[in-house]
Design an enzyme around this catalytic site. Structure first.
Site, PDB file in Angstrom:
ATOM      1  NE  ARG A 126     -17.006 -15.644  13.069  1.00  0.00           N
ATOM      2  CZ  ARG A 126     -16.850 -16.820  13.695  1.00  0.00           C
ATOM      3  NH1 ARG A 126     -17.389 -16.992  14.905  1.00  0.00           N
ATOM      4  NH2 ARG A 126     -16.176 -17.807  13.129  1.00  0.00           N
ATOM      5  CB  CYS A 146     -23.991   7.452   0.967  1.00  0.00           C
ATOM      6  SG  CYS A 146     -23.842   8.687  -0.330  1.00  0.00           S
ATOM      7  NE  ARG A 166     -20.000   6.171  -1.170  1.00  0.00           N
ATOM      8  CZ  ARG A 166     -20.034   7.241  -1.938  1.00  0.00           C
ATOM      9  NH1 ARG A 166     -19.042   8.118  -1.924  1.00  0.00           N
ATOM     10  NH2 ARG A 166     -21.077   7.474  -2.715  1.00  0.00           N
TER      11      ARG A 166
END
Length: 264
Positions: A126, A146, A166
């Site tokens: 994970r 970004c 973001r």
């Protein structure tokens, strides 16, 4: 790519007017997710023509760890020009963080090579993650990342990827971002002898610039066409050995391109 048009409409219908770093102004929503099954076609927007050459060359440039636009210029790609300095340098942007994240003791971590090793040797982990958001170097970057953070996931012999972006310019940037990460999933899957699964895109500040409204309405008036198919014509020895000519998009029949100004 109906999901993409639905996102555009959602921003128009529900967006809040906000100021931004560029001074342009946006309509913005916060938090949105789209899922693309890569088995069903390559997610390249069809309601306007996308410049595939730029998408491919930019990804190859990232993967080489490059942060100077010379390679892009050699291949007639100008998408980073506005942010480069007089020498063509951008500071420690995506390629540097992906391939040579600096550690406090002077080492550098190759996140992409690490992820490849994890996918081959520990696919249930994970922690198969790449981050471009290096807080210690943000002030040295011409543009803060970004598309900042992505994670891979393997199930039933298929490779999926989720990206957190973001900040998202829905009209100009997002079609590039979706196609770029879909291409990366295909490349990673080939190198790891996996099939492709889903590309999941998650957006933070998801916006339309105020000077993209006319173009957005034009695009929304168009009917999406069938998705094209990505063909990778050979399997290089390494993820870092792909060339532009290794990729072919079959059946791409988009509507005409729509020009719009870039917010700097």
């Amino acid at each position: 790519m109906k999901q993409y048009l639905e996102l555009m409409q959602k921003v128009l219908d529900e967006g809040t007017q906000k100021n931004d770093r560029t001074g342009t102004g946006t309509l913005s929503i916060f938090g949105h997710q789209m899922r693309f099954n890569l088995q069903e076609g390559f997610p390249l927007v069809t309601t306007k023509r996308c410049h595939l050459r730029s998408i491919i060359h930019e990804l190859l440039w990232f993967l080489q760890g490059d942060t100077n636009i010379a390679y892009l210029h050699e291949n007639n790609v100008t998408i980073w020009d506005e942010w480069a300095d007089e020498n063509g340098d951008l500071g420690p942007v995506y390629g540097k963080q992906w391939r040579a994240w600096p550690t406090p003791d002077g080492r550098h971590i190759d996140q992409i090579a690490t992820v490849l090793s994890q996918l081959k040797n520990d696919p249930d982990s994970r922690r198969i993650i790449v981050s471009a958001w290096n807080v210690g170097e943000l002030d040295k970057m011409a543009l803060a990342p970004c598309h900042a953070f992505f994670q891979f996931y393997v199930a039933d012999g298929k490779l999926s990827c989720q990206l957190y972006q973001r900040s998202c310019d829905v009209f100009l940037g997002l079609p590039f971002n979706i196609a770029s990460y879909a291409l990366l999933v295909h490349m990673m899957a080939q190198q790891c002898d996996l099939d492709v699964g889903d590309f999941v895109w998650t957006g933070g500040d998801t916006h339309l610039y105020s000077n993209h409204m006319e173009q957005t309405h034009l695009q929304l008036s168009r009917e999406p066409r069938a998705l094209p198919k990505l063909v990778i014509k050979r399997k290089p020895d390494s993820l870092f050995d792909y060339r532009f000519d290794d990729f072919e998009i079959e059946g791409y029949d988009p509507h005409p391109g729509i020009k719009a100004p870039v917010a700097i």
